[in-house]
Design a protein around this motif. Structure first.
Motif, mmCIF file in Angstrom:
data_model
loop_
_atom_site.group_PDB
_atom_site.id
_atom_site.type_symbol
_atom_site.label_atom_id
_atom_site.label_comp_id
_atom_site.label_asym_id
_atom_site.label_seq_id
_atom_site.Cartn_x
_atom_site.Cartn_y
_atom_site.Cartn_z
ATOM 1 N N LEU A 252 0.844 -1.065 0.138
ATOM 2 C CA LEU A 252 0.103 0.052 -0.015
ATOM 3 C C LEU A 252 0.708 1.321 -0.074
ATOM 4 O O LEU A 252 1.747 1.229 0.857
ATOM 5 N N SER A 253 0.437 1.838 -0.789
ATOM 6 C CA SER A 253 1.140 3.784 -1.054
ATOM 7 C C SER A 253 -0.175 4.401 -0.822
ATOM 8 O O SER A 253 -1.056 4.422 -1.817
ATOM 9 N N ALA A 254 -0.228 5.365 0.256
ATOM 10 C CA ALA A 254 -1.236 6.239 0.336
ATOM 11 C C ALA A 254 -0.836 7.584 0.931
ATOM 12 O O ALA A 254 -1.094 7.894 1.878
ATOM 13 N N PRO A 255 -0.410 8.299 -0.191
ATOM 14 C CA PRO A 255 0.081 9.708 0.186
ATOM 15 C C PRO A 255 -1.146 10.669 0.467
ATOM 16 O O PRO A 255 -2.108 10.281 -0.415
ATOM 17 N N GLY A 256 -1.260 11.551 1.248
ATOM 18 C CA GLY A 256 -2.531 12.342 1.312
ATOM 19 C C GLY A 256 -2.157 13.512 2.474
ATOM 20 O O GLY A 256 -1.231 13.754 3.056
ATOM 21 N N THR A 257 -3.315 14.301 2.701
ATOM 22 C CA THR A 257 -3.305 15.217 3.683
ATOM 23 C C THR A 257 -4.410 15.159 4.782
ATOM 24 O O THR A 257 -5.754 14.678 4.089
ATOM 25 N N MET A 258 -4.392 15.246 5.969
ATOM 26 C CA MET A 258 -5.357 14.970 6.721
ATOM 27 C C MET A 258 -5.428 16.280 7.741
ATOM 28 O O MET A 258 -4.354 16.700 8.136
ATOM 29 N N THR A 259 -6.723 17.052 7.878
ATOM 30 C CA THR A 259 -6.747 18.190 8.702
ATOM 31 C C THR A 259 -7.631 17.910 9.857
ATOM 32 O O THR A 259 -8.749 17.807 9.468
ATOM 33 N N LEU A 260 -7.227 18.337 11.149
ATOM 34 C CA LEU A 260 -7.957 18.283 12.156
ATOM 35 C C LEU A 260 -8.245 19.670 12.717
ATOM 36 O O LEU A 260 -7.361 20.565 12.934
ATOM 37 N N SER A 261 -9.555 20.163 12.613
ATOM 38 C CA SER A 261 -9.966 21.530 13.166
ATOM 39 C C SER A 261 -11.325 21.844 13.639
ATOM 40 O O SER A 261 -12.101 21.118 12.976
ATOM 41 N N PRO A 262 -11.579 22.433 14.607
ATOM 42 C CA PRO A 262 -10.754 22.708 15.889
ATOM 43 C C PRO A 262 -10.723 21.624 16.826
ATOM 44 O O PRO A 262 -11.855 21.419 17.173
ATOM 45 N N LEU A 263 -9.889 20.915 17.154
ATOM 46 C CA LEU A 263 -9.573 20.036 17.729
ATOM 47 C C LEU A 263 -9.653 20.154 19.409
ATOM 48 O O LEU A 263 -8.779 20.925 19.809
ATOM 49 N N GLU A 264 -10.616 19.500 20.174
ATOM 50 C CA GLU A 264 -10.756 19.885 21.617
ATOM 51 C C GLU A 264 -10.823 18.338 22.269
ATOM 52 O O GLU A 264 -11.932 17.612 21.765
ATOM 53 N N LEU A 265 -10.042 18.051 23.121
ATOM 54 C CA LEU A 265 -10.060 16.916 23.725
ATOM 55 C C LEU A 265 -10.660 16.819 25.316
ATOM 56 O O LEU A 265 -10.698 18.255 25.610
ATOM 57 N N THR A 266 -11.281 15.828 25.702
ATOM 58 C CA THR A 266 -11.528 15.640 27.118
ATOM 59 C C THR A 266 -10.567 15.158 27.916
ATOM 60 O O THR A 266 -9.666 14.400 27.618
ATOM 61 N N GLY A 267 -10.559 15.310 29.377
ATOM 62 C CA GLY A 267 -9.748 14.432 30.239
ATOM 63 C C GLY A 267 -8.509 15.241 30.185
ATOM 64 O O GLY A 267 -7.906 16.228 29.705
#
Length: 267
Positions: A252-267
């Motif tokens: 497998l070859s899988a280039p790409g772009t992932m964007t997380l916005s706006p990320l807020e976590l608990t704990g």
């Protein structure tokens, strides 16, 4: 042609097998119409159904059928439900009563069956008639993905408003390159996102080249894939993904772009 349509009707009933329930199967002109089709899910799957469709219209090449070949021009399924199940060992299964039967994969539980000495007797395999389907279209569909590998209780992702064009498919070899054009809405607790898949795959060896796009997907839906700790979680955020995956000889070859916005976590 009416005789050929009746012959195909018999073959469709046989191909669906005992795992399926059919409300009605009629000949309309030179098409076969299956009403209220239901395929039961294997034992151990979270839902009861592996597949449902309110109506399936099959348009065959009936003259080819009379010559001993089964060639279907199109299959259109309306108001569809499809379950995709990822088992604890990572194996991904869908439509097991059709696809696993076609490829000759052992059914679940066959591995545990004891082998007796009587099995040494040569067995002649029944010839399977080749079936070619040029195009399959899913209209107004729902896909549910249950992942038993990521969590003990299978994690569910629901995609609604599915519209899919898939084809061609050549059974039982499945060695033709099948194009995929799929779109739908990924459901989330806070907001819904959009999914687009475009590309091609050869099911016999899984060689593929596929573009996948996600826009505005609720991150809570994908929390188990982002965080393994039980002491924290995703409170809010969205996911955008653009990826071009290619599989050649199981690599497998899988280039790409992932964007997380706006990320807020608990704990």
């Amino acid at each position: 042609l009416r005789y050929a349509a009746g012959l195909l009707k018999t073959q469709v009933e046989a191909a669906l097998g005992p795992e399926s329930e059919v409300g009605g199967l009629d000949i309309e002109g030179y098409t076969i119409v299956v009403r209220t089709l239901r395929m039961n899910a294997p034992e151990g799957w979270p839902p009861n159904d592996a597949f449902r469709a309110e109506r399936v219209v099959i348009e065959p090449d009936l003259r080819a059928l009379l010559s001993g070949e089964v060639h279907v021009g199109s299959v259109v399924a309306e108001n569809v439900y499809l379950c995709i199940y990822r088992e604890r060992d990572g194996r991904i299964r869908l439509l097991p009563s059709l696809l696993e039967k076609a490829t000759g994969e052992p059914a679940a539980g066959d591995a545990e069956k004891p082998v007796t000495k009587q099995a040494a007797t040569p067995v002649t395999k029944k010839a399977v008639m080749p079936v070619t389907i040029d195009a399959i279209e899913l209209r107004s569909g729902v896909i549910e993905i249950f992942d038993a590998q990521i969590r003990k209780k299978p994690h569910r992702i629901r995609i609604e408003g599915i519209h899919a064009d898939v084809g061609p498919l050549a059974f039982p070899a499945l060695d033709a390159e099948t194009t995929l054009d799929i779109s739908g809405t990924v459901k989330g607790p806070h907001q819904d996102g959009q999914l687009v898949i475009d590309g091609g795959i050869r099911f016999s060896d899984l060689d593929s080249e596929i573009s996948t796009s996600l826009q505005g997907v609720d991150l809570v839906t994908f929390e188990p894939y982002l965080l393994q700790s039980t002491e924290t979680g995703v409170k809010s955020g969205t996911l955008a993904l653009a990826i071009r995956s290619k599989v050649t000889k199981r690599v497998l070859s899988a280039p790409g772009t992932m964007t997380l916005s706006p990320l807020e976590l608990t704990g």
